[in-house]
Enzyme design. Structure first.
Site, PDB file in Angstrom:
ATOM      1  N   SER A 247      -3.557  19.009  -2.645  1.00  0.00           N
ATOM      2  CA  SER A 247      -2.990  18.572  -3.935  1.00  0.00           C
ATOM      3  C   SER A 247      -1.767  19.409  -4.298  1.00  0.00           C
ATOM      4  O   SER A 247      -0.749  18.889  -4.753  1.00  0.00           O
ATOM      5  CB  SER A 247      -4.025  18.747  -5.050  1.00  0.00           C
ATOM      6  OG  SER A 247      -5.099  17.885  -4.867  1.00  0.00           O
TER       7      SER A 247
ATOM      8  N   SER B 127      -8.693  11.292 -14.323  1.00  0.00           N
ATOM      9  CA  SER B 127      -7.933  11.203 -13.070  1.00  0.00           C
ATOM     10  C   SER B 127      -6.627  11.980 -13.138  1.00  0.00           C
ATOM     11  O   SER B 127      -5.742  11.665 -13.922  1.00  0.00           O
ATOM     12  CB  SER B 127      -7.645   9.735 -12.736  1.00  0.00           C
ATOM     13  OG  SER B 127      -6.613   9.661 -11.785  1.00  0.00           O
TER      14      SER B 127
ATOM     15  N   GLN C 181      -4.470  11.960 -10.792  1.00  0.00           N
ATOM     16  CA  GLN C 181      -3.400  11.167 -10.182  1.00  0.00           C
ATOM     17  C   GLN C 181      -2.702  10.306 -11.230  1.00  0.00           C
ATOM     18  O   GLN C 181      -1.478  10.186 -11.230  1.00  0.00           O
ATOM     19  CB  GLN C 181      -3.969  10.308  -9.055  1.00  0.00           C
ATOM     20  CG  GLN C 181      -4.482  11.161  -7.901  1.00  0.00           C
ATOM     21  CD  GLN C 181      -5.037  10.367  -6.745  1.00  0.00           C
ATOM     22  OE1 GLN C 181      -5.179   9.143  -6.836  1.00  0.00           O
ATOM     23  NE2 GLN C 181      -5.368  11.042  -5.668  1.00  0.00           N
TER      24      GLN C 181
ATOM     25  N   ASP D  96     -14.075  15.444  -5.483  1.00  0.00           N
ATOM     26  CA  ASP D  96     -13.937  15.404  -4.023  1.00  0.00           C
ATOM     27  C   ASP D  96     -15.070  16.154  -3.317  1.00  0.00           C
ATOM     28  O   ASP D  96     -15.229  16.043  -2.104  1.00  0.00           O
ATOM     29  CB  ASP D  96     -12.588  15.999  -3.596  1.00  0.00           C
ATOM     30  CG  ASP D  96     -11.441  15.090  -3.994  1.00  0.00           C
ATOM     31  OD1 ASP D  96     -11.679  13.904  -4.272  1.00  0.00           O
ATOM     32  OD2 ASP D  96     -10.294  15.572  -4.034  1.00  0.00           O
TER      33      ASP D  96
ATOM     34  N   ARG E  54     -17.492   6.091  -1.780  1.00  0.00           N
ATOM     35  CA  ARG E  54     -18.249   7.264  -1.312  1.00  0.00           C
ATOM     36  C   ARG E  54     -19.706   7.282  -1.773  1.00  0.00           C
ATOM     37  O   ARG E  54     -20.528   7.971  -1.175  1.00  0.00           O
ATOM     38  CB  ARG E  54     -17.541   8.561  -1.731  1.00  0.00           C
ATOM     39  CG  ARG E  54     -16.307   8.807  -0.911  1.00  0.00           C
ATOM     40  CD  ARG E  54     -15.637  10.130  -1.216  1.00  0.00           C
ATOM     41  NE  ARG E  54     -14.515  10.310  -0.299  1.00  0.00           N
ATOM     42  CZ  ARG E  54     -13.475  11.099  -0.535  1.00  0.00           C
ATOM     43  NH1 ARG E  54     -13.408  11.794  -1.664  1.00  0.00           N
ATOM     44  NH2 ARG E  54     -12.511  11.201   0.349  1.00  0.00           N
TER      45      ARG E  54
END
Ligand code: S3P
Length: 438
Positions: free
Chosen positions: A26, A169, A171, A317, A348
């Protein structure tokens, strides 16, 4: 013709050593992007050389940024903005961070550009960034909310926004912040579920007027970003595989040096602490605004835990490897609020539930939750369907280090998106992970 190789892992006696893990993905991606916006040269030491980072690097070069690999660092020759329209579409491979951050970055910079990615990335949701960017008067067209994305310059005047971010988030947050660096005025983001703040830290380090009060982030633009030298710390998300491997393997002790310990990345440590893991942090310091330190971990008999929505962005993650830890813990662990887990490199929740079930773990999967009944002994003995997801592959290889029977993964190719020397690092501490022909 050579047969293609994959990997298998076997019960290992003990894991020991003092090691480094690859640099943070990141932070590496952000370092390239933000230094490209400066006027002047920045040096980036320890840039992660993984596939995801290489895609961002190549895209920035195609956008006219000169970036040279020197002996000890990468040098980025910032020209105070991005001015060149690339000859072809930008290709971001498997990298959700790359595509979402670069879309935000370019959307406010008046360039008509198309962004694309591999099959996995092309199925991931992009509406989440398009919606706030459109509120900023920017136009991003998509294929039913997915890639390819087309940034279109409609000559509208971009405007700053006040945005209520309901998904935890980083992102989305970063796409808005990077767009805002080229929009005059104050952009405000209200974060309901705070996520990793590397973009905020790095923008501030490069001199941007960005501040946080509670859950409110404000950025005033235009910003004059000044070039800097950066050292990228080790990736906590990669360290997580080694931490859990050491915890569940008997007679093991490991020190992982200079790992990023950003609060919004290290929810796993809080949870493992509650599970009675023996983990100590030493040698803490601040590196380019980020907390780093050494992680010392030794084998531990873990106990079950429960994890709910609020902490999820701080360990998003690490959930696959946390499920592995829970499989070897005594008692029933409960994980709720897992909806974001479905939008990663694979679904996932589904991929881990399937892999664990096939490995003989007693699990109960619901729409957005998972229960794992842990046991000190787990059967293993399966071929894991990774769905081309690097973190599924690595998590289940770690499972195989402690299970009774070997674990095979169906393909190893994707591991290099984040942890190119995974096998070598694990082998160096005594883990039995070997190549096998398919
Ligand atoms: C990332 C943010 C997270 C994470 C991803 C990297 C980043 O995604 O899953 O691997 O660098 O900003 P979301 O912010 O979409 O949850």
């Amino acid at each position: 013709m050579k047969k293609p190789f994959t990997l298998k892992s076997r019960k290992s006696k003990s894991l020991n050593g003092i090691i480094f893990v690859p640099s943070d993905k990141s932070i590496s991606i952000r370092a390239l992007i933000i230094s490209s916006l400066c006027l002047g040269n920045s040096k980036i030491f320890n840039l992660l050389e993984s596939e995801d980072v290489k895609h961002t690097l190549k895209s920035l070069k195609e956008l006219g940024v000169k970036i040279l690999k020197k002996k000890k660092y990468y040098e980025v020759y910032g020209e105070g903005g991005l001015y060149k329209k690339p000859k072809k579409r930008l290709y971001l491979g498997n990298s959700g961070t790359g595509v979402r951050l670069i879309t935000g970055l370019l959307a406010s910079r008046s360039l008509n550009i198309t962004l694309a990615g591999d099959d996995s990335l092309s199925s991931r949701p992009m509406k989440r960034i398009i919606e706030p960017l459109e509120l900023m008067n920017l136009t991003v067209q998509s294929k039913k909310g997915c890639l390819p994305l087309k940034i279109v310059n409609k000559n509208k005047v971009p405007v700053p926004i006040e945005y209520n971010l309901k998904i935890g988030s980083a992102q989305i947050k970063s796409a808005i912040l990077l767009a805002s660096t080229n929009i005059k005025g104050t952009t405000t983001i209200l974060e309901k579920f705070p996520s990793r703040n590397h973009t905020e830290i790095m923008l501030k380090f490069f001199g941007a007027d960005i501040n946080r009060k509670g859950k409110k982030i404000t950025i005033n633009s235009p910003n004059f970003l000044k070039p800097k030298d950066l050292i990228i710390p080790g990736d906590f998300s990669s360290a997580a595989f080694l931490i859990v491997a050491t915890l569940i393997t008997k007679n093991s002790k490991l020190k992982i040096q200079q790992v990023g310990l950003n609060f919004y990345r290290t929810g796993l440590l809080d949870v493992l602490n509650k599970m009675k893991a023996k983990i100590f942090i030493t040698n803490k310091k601040i590196l380019n605004g980020e907390l780093v330190g050494d992680i010392e971990v030794s084998s531990s008999q873990l106990i079950s835990t429960s994890v709910s929505k609020q902490i999820i962005p701080r360990l998003i993650d690490e959930l696959p490897i946390l499920f592995v830890a829970a499989s070897f813990a005594v008692g029933k662990s409960k994980f709720t609020g897992l909806e974001e887990l479905k939008f990663k490199e694979s679904d996932r929740l589904e991929s881990m539930a399937l892999a664990l079930k096939d490995a003989g773990v007693n699990i109960n999967q619901k729409t957005n939750s998972l229960q794992i009944s842990g046991n000190t002994k787990q059967p293993g003995g399966n071929i894991v369907k990774t769905f081309s997801d690097h973190r599924i592959a690595m998590s289940m290889l770690v499972f195989g280090l402690a299970s009774e029977n070997e674990i095979f993964i169906d393909e190893k190719r994707m591991i290099k998106t984040s942890f190119p020397n995974f096998k070598e690092v694990f082998n160096s501490i005594g883990a039995d992970i070997v190549n096998v022909s398919k």
